[in-house]
Design a protein around this motif. Structure first.
Motif, PDB file in Angstrom:
ATOM      1  N   ARG A  67      45.394  57.704  40.504  1.00  0.00           N
ATOM      2  CA  ARG A  67      44.176  58.398  40.919  1.00  0.00           C
ATOM      3  C   ARG A  67      43.618  57.903  42.241  1.00  0.00           C
ATOM      4  N   ILE A  68      43.964  56.674  42.612  1.00  0.00           N
ATOM      5  CA  ILE A  68      43.387  56.068  43.817  1.00  0.00           C
ATOM      6  C   ILE A  68      44.516  55.596  44.739  1.00  0.00           C
ATOM      7  N   PRO A  69      45.155  56.518  45.433  1.00  0.00           N
ATOM      8  CA  PRO A  69      46.287  56.133  46.277  1.00  0.00           C
ATOM      9  C   PRO A  69      45.897  55.233  47.447  1.00  0.00           C
ATOM     10  N   ASP A  70      44.621  55.228  47.833  1.00  0.00           N
ATOM     11  CA  ASP A  70      44.179  54.390  48.949  1.00  0.00           C
ATOM     12  C   ASP A  70      43.516  53.091  48.474  1.00  0.00           C
ATOM     13  N   LEU A  71      43.734  52.715  47.229  1.00  0.00           N
ATOM     14  CA  LEU A  71      43.130  51.510  46.669  1.00  0.00           C
ATOM     15  C   LEU A  71      43.433  50.291  47.538  1.00  0.00           C
ATOM     16  N   HIS A  72      42.384  49.546  47.817  1.00  0.00           N
ATOM     17  CA  HIS A  72      42.507  48.323  48.616  1.00  0.00           C
ATOM     18  C   HIS A  72      41.340  47.418  48.288  1.00  0.00           C
ATOM     19  N   PHE A  73      41.592  46.135  48.091  1.00  0.00           N
ATOM     20  CA  PHE A  73      40.549  45.169  47.778  1.00  0.00           C
ATOM     21  C   PHE A  73      40.473  44.113  48.877  1.00  0.00           C
ATOM     22  N   GLU A  74      39.258  43.747  49.237  1.00  0.00           N
ATOM     23  CA  GLU A  74      39.018  42.655  50.178  1.00  0.00           C
ATOM     24  C   GLU A  74      38.201  41.591  49.458  1.00  0.00           C
ATOM     25  N   VAL A  75      38.779  40.428  49.266  1.00  0.00           N
ATOM     26  CA  VAL A  75      38.073  39.348  48.587  1.00  0.00           C
ATOM     27  C   VAL A  75      36.918  38.885  49.472  1.00  0.00           C
ATOM     28  N   VAL A  76      35.721  38.878  48.878  1.00  0.00           N
ATOM     29  CA  VAL A  76      34.516  38.433  49.573  1.00  0.00           C
ATOM     30  C   VAL A  76      34.262  36.962  49.270  1.00  0.00           C
ATOM     31  N   ASP A  77      34.383  36.598  47.992  1.00  0.00           N
ATOM     32  CA  ASP A  77      34.159  35.215  47.600  1.00  0.00           C
ATOM     33  C   ASP A  77      34.848  34.955  46.266  1.00  0.00           C
ATOM     34  N   VAL A  78      35.036  33.697  45.966  1.00  0.00           N
ATOM     35  CA  VAL A  78      35.682  33.279  44.723  1.00  0.00           C
ATOM     36  C   VAL A  78      34.818  32.191  44.110  1.00  0.00           C
ATOM     37  N   TYR A  79      34.571  32.319  42.817  1.00  0.00           N
ATOM     38  CA  TYR A  79      33.790  31.336  42.077  1.00  0.00           C
ATOM     39  C   TYR A  79      34.670  30.780  40.967  1.00  0.00           C
ATOM     40  N   THR A  80      34.370  29.574  40.556  1.00  0.00           N
ATOM     41  CA  THR A  80      35.172  28.967  39.507  1.00  0.00           C
ATOM     42  C   THR A  80      34.272  28.288  38.486  1.00  0.00           C
ATOM     43  N   GLY A  81      34.802  28.176  37.292  1.00  0.00           N
ATOM     44  CA  GLY A  81      34.125  27.483  36.209  1.00  0.00           C
ATOM     45  C   GLY A  81      35.177  26.830  35.343  1.00  0.00           C
ATOM     46  N   LEU A  82      34.810  26.458  34.158  1.00  0.00           N
ATOM     47  CA  LEU A  82      35.780  25.876  33.233  1.00  0.00           C
ATOM     48  C   LEU A  82      36.715  26.977  32.764  1.00  0.00           C
ATOM     49  N   ASN A  83      37.953  26.929  33.215  1.00  0.00           N
ATOM     50  CA  ASN A  83      38.960  27.941  32.879  1.00  0.00           C
ATOM     51  C   ASN A  83      38.549  29.357  33.286  1.00  0.00           C
ATOM     52  N   LEU A  84      37.680  29.468  34.292  1.00  0.00           N
ATOM     53  CA  LEU A  84      37.215  30.776  34.750  1.00  0.00           C
ATOM     54  C   LEU A  84      37.430  30.932  36.245  1.00  0.00           C
ATOM     55  N   VAL A  85      37.759  32.159  36.629  1.00  0.00           N
ATOM     56  CA  VAL A  85      37.793  32.554  38.031  1.00  0.00           C
ATOM     57  C   VAL A  85      37.007  33.852  38.126  1.00  0.00           C
ATOM     58  N   VAL A  86      36.083  33.897  39.067  1.00  0.00           N
ATOM     59  CA  VAL A  86      35.351  35.129  39.346  1.00  0.00           C
ATOM     60  C   VAL A  86      35.708  35.531  40.764  1.00  0.00           C
ATOM     61  N   ILE A  87      36.266  36.732  40.889  1.00  0.00           N
ATOM     62  CA  ILE A  87      36.660  37.246  42.198  1.00  0.00           C
ATOM     63  C   ILE A  87      35.657  38.328  42.577  1.00  0.00           C
ATOM     64  N   ASN A  88      34.877  38.050  43.608  1.00  0.00           N
ATOM     65  CA  ASN A  88      33.930  39.017  44.143  1.00  0.00           C
ATOM     66  C   ASN A  88      34.652  39.719  45.278  1.00  0.00           C
ATOM     67  N   TYR A  89      34.787  41.027  45.165  1.00  0.00           N
ATOM     68  CA  TYR A  89      35.540  41.757  46.186  1.00  0.00           C
ATOM     69  C   TYR A  89      34.884  43.086  46.516  1.00  0.00           C
ATOM     70  N   ARG A  90      35.262  43.609  47.666  1.00  0.00           N
ATOM     71  CA  ARG A  90      34.829  44.945  48.094  1.00  0.00           C
ATOM     72  C   ARG A  90      36.032  45.867  47.929  1.00  0.00           C
ATOM     73  N   ASN A  91      35.785  46.998  47.278  1.00  0.00           N
ATOM     74  CA  ASN A  91      36.882  47.932  47.055  1.00  0.00           C
ATOM     75  C   ASN A  91      37.005  48.922  48.220  1.00  0.00           C
ATOM     76  N   HIS A  92      37.964  49.803  48.132  1.00  0.00           N
ATOM     77  CA  HIS A  92      38.316  50.748  49.191  1.00  0.00           C
ATOM     78  C   HIS A  92      37.197  51.734  49.526  1.00  0.00           C
ATOM     79  N   VAL A  93      36.190  51.896  48.642  1.00  0.00           N
ATOM     80  CA  VAL A  93      35.068  52.778  48.941  1.00  0.00           C
ATOM     81  C   VAL A  93      33.825  51.976  49.325  1.00  0.00           C
ATOM     82  N   GLY A  94      33.991  50.665  49.526  1.00  0.00           N
ATOM     83  CA  GLY A  94      32.906  49.821  49.995  1.00  0.00           C
ATOM     84  C   GLY A  94      32.055  49.195  48.910  1.00  0.00           C
ATOM     85  N   GLY A  95      32.371  49.474  47.636  1.00  0.00           N
ATOM     86  CA  GLY A  95      31.582  48.918  46.542  1.00  0.00           C
ATOM     87  C   GLY A  95      31.923  47.465  46.260  1.00  0.00           C
ATOM     88  N   LEU A  96      30.898  46.698  45.905  1.00  0.00           N
ATOM     89  CA  LEU A  96      31.118  45.315  45.494  1.00  0.00           C
ATOM     90  C   LEU A  96      31.393  45.272  43.998  1.00  0.00           C
TER      91      LEU A  96
END
Length: 134
Positions: A67-96
């Motif tokens: 459905r999204i042939p132009d899908l693209h992610f840009e990593v904005v920031d990365v957070y970590t915790g105990l056994n956790l990774v949070v990837i904050n990214y902007r998608n191809h339509v500009g949404g966070l």
């Protein structure tokens, strides 16, 4: 998890998504992983937004890539915790978006969740317009 390891994980994750290489994306996940997403709830209401097992996740993300042939992610920031990774990214339509991933003792995703800033996550992801089209 150390921040350098989390950043490397996020880099490989985004690289796989941007290549539209579903096998590479799923290589980060355990066979029995669970993933929840408001987009899945909107596009596949029968799932209640929860996908159980790597094959169910594959089926959902395959639809997304179609459905999204132009899908693209840009990593904005990365957070970590105990056994956790949070990837904050902007998608191809500009949404966070945030991907919250809990890792097992082998460093694979055991469970994850996609989180959005808006109620209509499918439209925000580009998978569906607000009028329901796509």
């Amino acid at each position: 998890m150390e921040i350098a390891a989390a950043q490397e994980f996020a880099r490989r994750w985004a690289e796989a998504w941007n290549a539209h290489d579903l096998d590479a994306v799923l290589s980060h996940f355990s066979e029995d992983a669970e993933f929840s997403s408001p987009v899945a709830a909107q596009l596949l209401p029968e799932t209640g937004g929860v996908l159980r097992g790597k094959e169910a996740i594959r089926a959902y993300w395959s639809v997304g890539l179609e459905r999204i042939p132009d899908l693209h992610f840009e990593v904005v920031d990365v957070y970590t915790g105990l056994n956790l990774v949070v990837i904050n990214y902007r998608n191809h339509v500009g949404g966070l978006v945030n991907e919250v991933l809990r890792l097992n003792d082998r460093g694979l995703v055991a469970s994850g969740a996609g989180t959005y800033l808006v109620a209509d996550a499918a439209a925000a992801s580009g998978a569906r317009s607000e009028s329901g089209e796509r």
